[in-house]
Structure formats: structure tokens, C-alpha cells
Design an enzyme around this catalytic site. Structure first.
Site, PDB file in Angstrom:
ATOM      1  N   TYR A 190       0.843  -1.188   0.000  1.00 16.96           N
ATOM      2  CA  TYR A 190       0.000   0.000   0.000  1.00 16.96           C
ATOM      3  C   TYR A 190       0.879   1.238   0.000  1.00 16.96           C
ATOM      4  O   TYR A 190       1.381   1.660   1.027  1.00 16.96           O
ATOM      5  CB  TYR A 190      -0.927   0.025   1.219  1.00 16.96           C
TER       6      TYR A 190
ATOM      7  N   HIS B  16       0.128 -11.840   0.889  1.00 18.09           N
ATOM      8  CA  HIS B  16      -0.860 -10.975   0.248  1.00 18.09           C
ATOM      9  C   HIS B  16      -1.546 -11.656  -0.943  1.00 18.09           C
ATOM     10  O   HIS B  16      -2.757 -11.553  -1.109  1.00 18.09           O
ATOM     11  CB  HIS B  16      -0.175  -9.679  -0.202  1.00 18.09           C
TER      12      HIS B  16
ATOM     13  N   ARG C 113     -16.488  -1.914  -1.240  1.00 15.28           N
ATOM     14  CA  ARG C 113     -15.779  -0.686  -1.625  1.00 15.28           C
ATOM     15  C   ARG C 113     -16.693   0.537  -1.617  1.00 15.28           C
ATOM     16  O   ARG C 113     -16.604   1.416  -2.483  1.00 15.28           O
ATOM     17  CB  ARG C 113     -15.118  -0.864  -2.989  1.00 15.28           C
ATOM     18  N   GLY C 114     -17.588   0.560  -0.636  1.00 14.54           N
ATOM     19  CA  GLY C 114     -18.487   1.697  -0.465  1.00 14.54           C
ATOM     20  C   GLY C 114     -19.822   1.562  -1.163  1.00 14.54           C
ATOM     21  O   GLY C 114     -20.762   2.310  -0.864  1.00 14.54           O
ATOM     22  N   PHE C 115     -19.955   0.604  -2.070  1.00 15.23           N
ATOM     23  CA  PHE C 115     -21.197   0.499  -2.838  1.00 15.23           C
ATOM     24  C   PHE C 115     -22.401   0.219  -1.957  1.00 15.23           C
ATOM     25  O   PHE C 115     -23.490   0.779  -2.167  1.00 15.23           O
ATOM     26  CB  PHE C 115     -21.059  -0.593  -3.904  1.00 15.23           C
TER      27      PHE C 115
ATOM     28  N   SER D 253     -13.173  -5.230   2.198  1.00  9.15           N
ATOM     29  CA  SER D 253     -14.228  -4.596   1.402  1.00  9.15           C
ATOM     30  C   SER D 253     -15.610  -5.116   1.810  1.00  9.15           C
ATOM     31  O   SER D 253     -16.409  -5.525   0.956  1.00  9.15           O
ATOM     32  CB  SER D 253     -14.001  -4.825  -0.093  1.00  9.15           C
ATOM     33  N   PRO D 254     -15.927  -5.117   3.109  1.00 10.97           N
ATOM     34  CA  PRO D 254     -17.185  -5.719   3.561  1.00 10.97           C
ATOM     35  C   PRO D 254     -18.436  -4.963   3.120  1.00 10.97           C
ATOM     36  O   PRO D 254     -19.531  -5.530   3.159  1.00 10.97           O
ATOM     37  CB  PRO D 254     -17.047  -5.716   5.084  1.00 10.97           C
TER      38      PRO D 254
END
Length: 307
Positions: A38, A102, A185-187, A181-182
Site C-alpha cells: 500500500y 498478500h 468498496r463503499g457500494f 471490502s465488507p
């Protein structure tokens, strides 16, 4: 911690990051996730700096497995040892609480990877071993060499692939599961529509098939399901998405990321929302009627997961 400087649009300044982190710890958050890749490197450095005041009170998970010079994969034992030493310095800690591979390196047997981490555990430099985006067979092979503590993979109401074989083997072997990403990713917060601009900063959603205008328009039906479900309970769509995950198994621990204090508090309140088995089935039945449009990764990235 990824959103501090990687893959998510405009980034907050250090003061904002420190304030957000301090508030999280004060509210009981005691596990933070980062990675060498990252940035690269800078996310670990930021994590080390803002968590320094809470040393001994929180656990940090980080990751190895990338060849940052060639943009490929590298899990050779000597590379794992190198990443460990460098991550310890950037994070300003004496031992890595959770050291993940990773992505699976097809050129290095997983037994060699697990063996290298086992050596680091014996040396006191690593406390626990984790894997990301792997299949059940890989988990079993690694676990025979060095006990695997946690698997981290994408998992949410719109992507339930781990249920096929990964979650069953986790339950069998006593391994925890960390969904990244639970809220997709914001969706699943309901804040994204087909006109949302992802071309800001380093936001990677502009290359993800599930975030094209067409896919967003079609998949909004999922958010509408969560909206209807939450309206009668006085909770948000994000809280429902997180509560659903926590209701699946007690050893599933989602790691929602945010750069905003209000969203942090919203996410934390999801822990107070306990869904009954009947409510879980109601949600799943409703979402199963919707055809999800768009893969969760482009082909180049998809080839690196589920191995």
C-alpha cells in the site's frame, strides 16, 4: 488503514488520520490492517506513526508477497525475511502480530512460504500467520507446516464465493476469517451511483468491472433491498451489510475502512445490530433474486486470487 494513502480517491492529512485512529482505539478498535504494497511502504509508515501512542493496546496485521520492483509476486523465503525486517522498522514494533501472504506466488510452494513464516515465529519476529485470497487446498497445505490464524478475502452480500469451500475449512481447522471490502468498496453504503466519479487520486474503482456505470445501475437493486430492510429497523445499509457478516459466524471479523469520523462511528454501531437467523435468510433470499453485474476484479487481478 489502506484508505489513508492508497486506492481511495483523495487522502486525509496526517492530523485527520491521527484523530480518526485515536477515536477508533478509544471506541474499542484493537486491530488495524496494512501492507507493504500500500503505497508502497508509506501506508506502513503512517500506520506506525499514528499507532505509536497505543503500542501494546492494539494489534497490527501487514502483508508480504509482492515484488515491488517488477509489479509481480515474490514469496521466496529470503524475500519474506526481508519484508519482515523492513515492515518491523516502518511499523515501529518488535513483532508483527499477523503476517499475511498478500497473494499466492505460483512459483513458490506454499509449504516453503509457511516454513519461512514459521522460522520468523520461532525467532519472535512474527506472532501469527495469515493468507489472503486462497482456496481451501492451499489453506490445508500451509496449515500443516505453520498454523494459519486467519484468512483474509473479499466477502459481502454481493460476493459470497468464500462460502463454497473456504469458510467450511476455516471452521474445520479453527481459523478466523477477515472479510475485506465488507461494504463492497463503499457500494453497499448507498452513496454511489452511476454518475460517481472515481477518477480522483488513486481510486482503483475506476478499473473494476463492478463499478462501471452500467454495473452500478443494475446493482443498485441490492442497495434498495438493504434500504427496505433497514428502514423498518432504523439502521443504515452499511450497518446491515456489516451485521450480516457478523451474524454468519462468530469468528468472522470484517475490516471496513474509512477516512471519515462519522462513517467510523456508523460502522462501529453495526456491532450492536444482531440479526436473527430468520433475518439473515430474508436478506439472502432477497439479494439472491438479483443478478449481480460485473466481476469483482479485472482479468489481470482475478488471476491472482482464489489459488
Amino acid at each position: 488503514m489502506m484508505g489513508m494513502n492508497y486506492h481511495r480517491g483523495l487522502f486525509p492529512d496526517l492530523k485527520t488520520i491521527a484523530t480518526l485512529t485515536r477515536h477508533a482505539v478509544e471506541q474499542g478498535v484493537d486491530f488495524f490492517d496494512t501492507a507493504e504494497a500500500y503505497g508502497p511502504y508509506t501506508n506502513e509508515e503512517l500506520t506506525g506513526e499514528v499507532l505509536a501512542p497505543f503500542r501494546g493496546k492494539v494489534a497490527i496485521g501487514t502483508k508480504f508477497g509482492h515484488s515491488l520492483d517488477s509489479d509481480g509476486l515474490d514469496s521466496r523465503p529470503e524475500r519474506i525475511r526481508q519484508v519482515c525486517e523492513e515492515s518491523l522498522k516502518r511499523l515501529k514494533i518488535e513483532a508483527i502480530d499477523l503476517f499475511y501472504q498478500h497473494r499466492l506466488d505460483p512459483n513458490v510452494p506454499i509449504e516453503d512460504v509457511a516454513g519461512a513464516v514459521k522460522d520468523l515465529v520461532q525467532q519472535g519476529k512474527v506472532k501469527h500467520f495469515g493468507l489472503c485470497e486462497v482456496r481451501a487446498e492451499t489453506i490445508r497445505r500451509a496449515h500443516t507446516i505453520q498454523p494459519v490464524t486467519t484468512i483474509q478475502s473479499e466477502y459481502h452480500l454481493m460476493w459470497r464465493e468464500p462460502e463454497k469451500d473456504v469458510l467450511p475449512v476455516c471452521e474445520e481447522l479453527g481459523i478466523g476469517f477477515v472479510p475485506y471490502s465488507p461494504v463492497n468498496r463503499g457500494f453497499l453504503t448507498g452513496a454511489i451511483n452511476e454518475y460517481t466519479n472515481f477518477n480522483i487520486g488513486s481510486d482503483n474503482r475506476n478499473i473494476l468491472p463492478r463499478f462501471t456505470s452500467e454495473a452500478i445501475r443494475a446493482n443498485t437493486a441490492v442497495v434498495e433491498v438493504l434500504n427496505r430492510f433497514g428502514r423498518t429497523r432504523g439502521v443504515t445499509t452499511a450497518q446491515i451489510a456489516l451485521a450480516w457478516l457478523m451474524a454468519k459466524k462468530p469468528w468472522i471479523v470484517p475490516i471496513p475502512g474509512t477516512t471519515k469520523l462519522a462513517h467510523l462511528d456508523e460502522n462501529l454501531r453495526a456491532a450492536d445490530l444482531i440479526l436473527s437467523p430468520e433475518e439473515v435468510r430474508e436478506l439472502e433470499d432477497a439479494v439472491s433474486q438479483i443478478t449481480i453485474v460485473g466481476d469483482h476484479y479485472p482479468a489481470s487481478e482475478q488471476s491472482k486470487v482464489g489459488k
